[in-house]
Design a protein around this motif. Structure first.
Motif, PDB file in Angstrom:
ATOM      1  N   THR A  17      42.028  -8.525  22.811  1.00  0.00           N
ATOM      2  CA  THR A  17      42.437  -7.435  23.114  1.00  0.00           C
ATOM      3  C   THR A  17      41.848  -6.477  22.630  1.00  0.00           C
ATOM      4  O   THR A  17      41.956  -6.291  21.247  1.00  0.00           O
ATOM      5  CB  THR A  17      44.191  -7.377  23.122  1.00  0.00           C
ATOM      6  N   SER A  18      41.456  -5.534  23.228  1.00  0.00           N
ATOM      7  CA  SER A  18      40.941  -4.020  22.888  1.00  0.00           C
ATOM      8  C   SER A  18      41.915  -3.068  22.378  1.00  0.00           C
ATOM      9  O   SER A  18      42.705  -2.858  23.337  1.00  0.00           O
ATOM     10  CB  SER A  18      39.879  -3.449  23.405  1.00  0.00           C
ATOM     11  N   VAL A  19      42.002  -2.626  21.185  1.00  0.00           N
ATOM     12  CA  VAL A  19      42.704  -1.648  20.731  1.00  0.00           C
ATOM     13  C   VAL A  19      42.160  -0.301  20.224  1.00  0.00           C
ATOM     14  O   VAL A  19      42.708   0.553  19.467  1.00  0.00           O
ATOM     15  CB  VAL A  19      43.837  -2.102  19.787  1.00  0.00           C
ATOM     16  N   THR A  20      40.782  -0.110  20.586  1.00  0.00           N
ATOM     17  CA  THR A  20      39.852   0.762  20.020  1.00  0.00           C
ATOM     18  C   THR A  20      40.581   2.185  20.414  1.00  0.00           C
ATOM     19  O   THR A  20      40.699   3.223  19.607  1.00  0.00           O
ATOM     20  CB  THR A  20      38.584   0.736  20.689  1.00  0.00           C
ATOM     21  N   LEU A  21      41.293   2.262  21.330  1.00  0.00           N
ATOM     22  CA  LEU A  21      41.462   3.798  22.012  1.00  0.00           C
ATOM     23  C   LEU A  21      43.149   4.084  21.348  1.00  0.00           C
ATOM     24  O   LEU A  21      43.400   5.058  21.059  1.00  0.00           O
ATOM     25  CB  LEU A  21      41.770   3.978  23.344  1.00  0.00           C
ATOM     26  N   ASP A  22      43.641   3.036  20.762  1.00  0.00           N
ATOM     27  CA  ASP A  22      45.084   3.194  20.079  1.00  0.00           C
ATOM     28  C   ASP A  22      44.865   3.655  18.596  1.00  0.00           C
ATOM     29  O   ASP A  22      46.010   4.046  17.916  1.00  0.00           O
ATOM     30  CB  ASP A  22      45.738   1.738  19.830  1.00  0.00           C
ATOM     31  N   LYS A  23      43.773   3.753  18.238  1.00  0.00           N
ATOM     32  CA  LYS A  23      43.406   4.394  16.640  1.00  0.00           C
ATOM     33  C   LYS A  23      44.106   3.687  15.584  1.00  0.00           C
ATOM     34  O   LYS A  23      44.810   4.310  14.676  1.00  0.00           O
ATOM     35  CB  LYS A  23      43.610   5.683  16.599  1.00  0.00           C
ATOM     36  N   PHE A  24      44.153   2.288  15.619  1.00  0.00           N
ATOM     37  CA  PHE A  24      45.075   1.522  14.578  1.00  0.00           C
ATOM     38  C   PHE A  24      43.852   1.407  13.297  1.00  0.00           C
ATOM     39  O   PHE A  24      44.543   1.019  12.306  1.00  0.00           O
ATOM     40  CB  PHE A  24      45.102   0.165  15.174  1.00  0.00           C
ATOM     41  N   GLY A  25      42.700   1.430  13.434  1.00  0.00           N
ATOM     42  CA  GLY A  25      41.750   1.338  12.231  1.00  0.00           C
ATOM     43  C   GLY A  25      41.057   0.228  12.212  1.00  0.00           C
ATOM     44  O   GLY A  25      40.384  -0.207  11.629  1.00  0.00           O
ATOM     45  N   TYR A  26      41.024  -0.631  13.436  1.00  0.00           N
ATOM     46  CA  TYR A  26      40.372  -1.687  13.908  1.00  0.00           C
ATOM     47  C   TYR A  26      40.258  -1.633  15.317  1.00  0.00           C
ATOM     48  O   TYR A  26      40.988  -1.009  16.063  1.00  0.00           O
ATOM     49  CB  TYR A  26      40.994  -2.888  13.450  1.00  0.00           C
ATOM     50  N   ASP A  27      39.241  -2.215  16.080  1.00  0.00           N
ATOM     51  CA  ASP A  27      38.880  -2.189  17.515  1.00  0.00           C
ATOM     52  C   ASP A  27      39.306  -3.542  18.250  1.00  0.00           C
ATOM     53  O   ASP A  27      39.708  -3.439  19.574  1.00  0.00           O
ATOM     54  CB  ASP A  27      37.260  -2.304  17.645  1.00  0.00           C
ATOM     55  N   LEU A  28      39.770  -4.444  17.895  1.00  0.00           N
ATOM     56  CA  LEU A  28      40.067  -5.961  18.316  1.00  0.00           C
ATOM     57  C   LEU A  28      41.176  -6.722  17.852  1.00  0.00           C
ATOM     58  O   LEU A  28      41.152  -6.677  16.638  1.00  0.00           O
ATOM     59  CB  LEU A  28      38.949  -6.775  18.551  1.00  0.00           C
ATOM     60  N   VAL A  29      42.152  -7.035  18.732  1.00  0.00           N
ATOM     61  CA  VAL A  29      43.151  -7.933  17.954  1.00  0.00           C
ATOM     62  C   VAL A  29      42.860  -9.386  18.743  1.00  0.00           C
ATOM     63  O   VAL A  29      42.776  -9.486  20.028  1.00  0.00           O
ATOM     64  CB  VAL A  29      44.421  -7.752  18.537  1.00  0.00           C
ATOM     65  N   CYS A  30      42.307 -10.270  17.952  1.00  0.00           N
ATOM     66  CA  CYS A  30      41.923 -11.511  18.380  1.00  0.00           C
ATOM     67  C   CYS A  30      43.066 -12.732  17.763  1.00  0.00           C
ATOM     68  O   CYS A  30      43.360 -12.711  16.615  1.00  0.00           O
ATOM     69  CB  CYS A  30      40.776 -11.993  17.892  1.00  0.00           C
ATOM     70  N   ILE A  31      43.538 -13.788  18.845  1.00  0.00           N
ATOM     71  CA  ILE A  31      44.410 -14.438  18.590  1.00  0.00           C
ATOM     72  C   ILE A  31      43.964 -15.962  19.096  1.00  0.00           C
ATOM     73  O   ILE A  31      43.554 -15.884  20.295  1.00  0.00           O
ATOM     74  CB  ILE A  31      45.688 -14.017  19.021  1.00  0.00           C
ATOM     75  N   LYS A  32      44.190 -16.965  18.241  1.00  0.00           N
ATOM     76  CA  LYS A  32      43.973 -18.242  18.689  1.00  0.00           C
ATOM     77  C   LYS A  32      44.885 -19.033  17.860  1.00  0.00           C
ATOM     78  O   LYS A  32      44.672 -19.165  16.814  1.00  0.00           O
ATOM     79  CB  LYS A  32      42.561 -18.458  18.005  1.00  0.00           C
ATOM     80  N   GLY A  33      45.846 -19.635  18.563  1.00  0.00           N
ATOM     81  CA  GLY A  33      46.924 -20.488  18.078  1.00  0.00           C
ATOM     82  C   GLY A  33      47.520 -19.425  17.369  1.00  0.00           C
ATOM     83  O   GLY A  33      48.225 -18.630  17.675  1.00  0.00           O
TER      84      GLY A  33
END
Length: 111
Positions: A21-37
């Motif tokens: 999931t791209s969160v670039t526009l949310d300004k969290f301080g990171y660009d992607l949330v990656c989940i696997k299991g």
């Protein structure tokens, strides 16, 4: 260049079976949330034009590397050409890189 780097990293994670999931526009301080299991990585992507490991990192990103156990730095080299990348956890990034301040915020002092 940054968009190309983010797309490259996102595609890599997707090919490895991660939900991205791209969160670039949310300004969290990171660009992607990656989940696997049960695994999660909050991926900050830095795109560089060549092969040199030198880039700008914000104070917020540096803070996240220190306190967010999911933080991962992904540097995409030759982002506009034949991209390759390296990744480091936040803790490993703090050990591997030197950090040098390059700017300051100036505010007029209250009277």
């Amino acid at each position: 260049m940054q968009l190309a780097a983010i797309n490259f990293a996102a595609n890599f994670y997707k090919e490895e079976g991660w939900s991205v999931t791209s969160v670039t526009l949310d300004k969290f301080g990171y660009d992607l949330v990656c989940i696997k299991g049960n695994e999660r990585q909050d991926v900050e992507v830095k795109g560089v034009s060549g092969i040199q490991s030198q880039f700008i990192i914000s104070a917020k990103e540096l803070e996240l590397a220190q306190r967010n156990r999911f933080f991962v730095l992904c540097v995409v080299f030759s982002a506009l050409g034949n991209p390759t990348f390296q990744r480091w956890t936040g803790q490993r990034m703090l050990q591997k890189f030197n950090f040098e301040p390059i700017s300051y915020k100036a505010m007029i002092k209250p009277v």
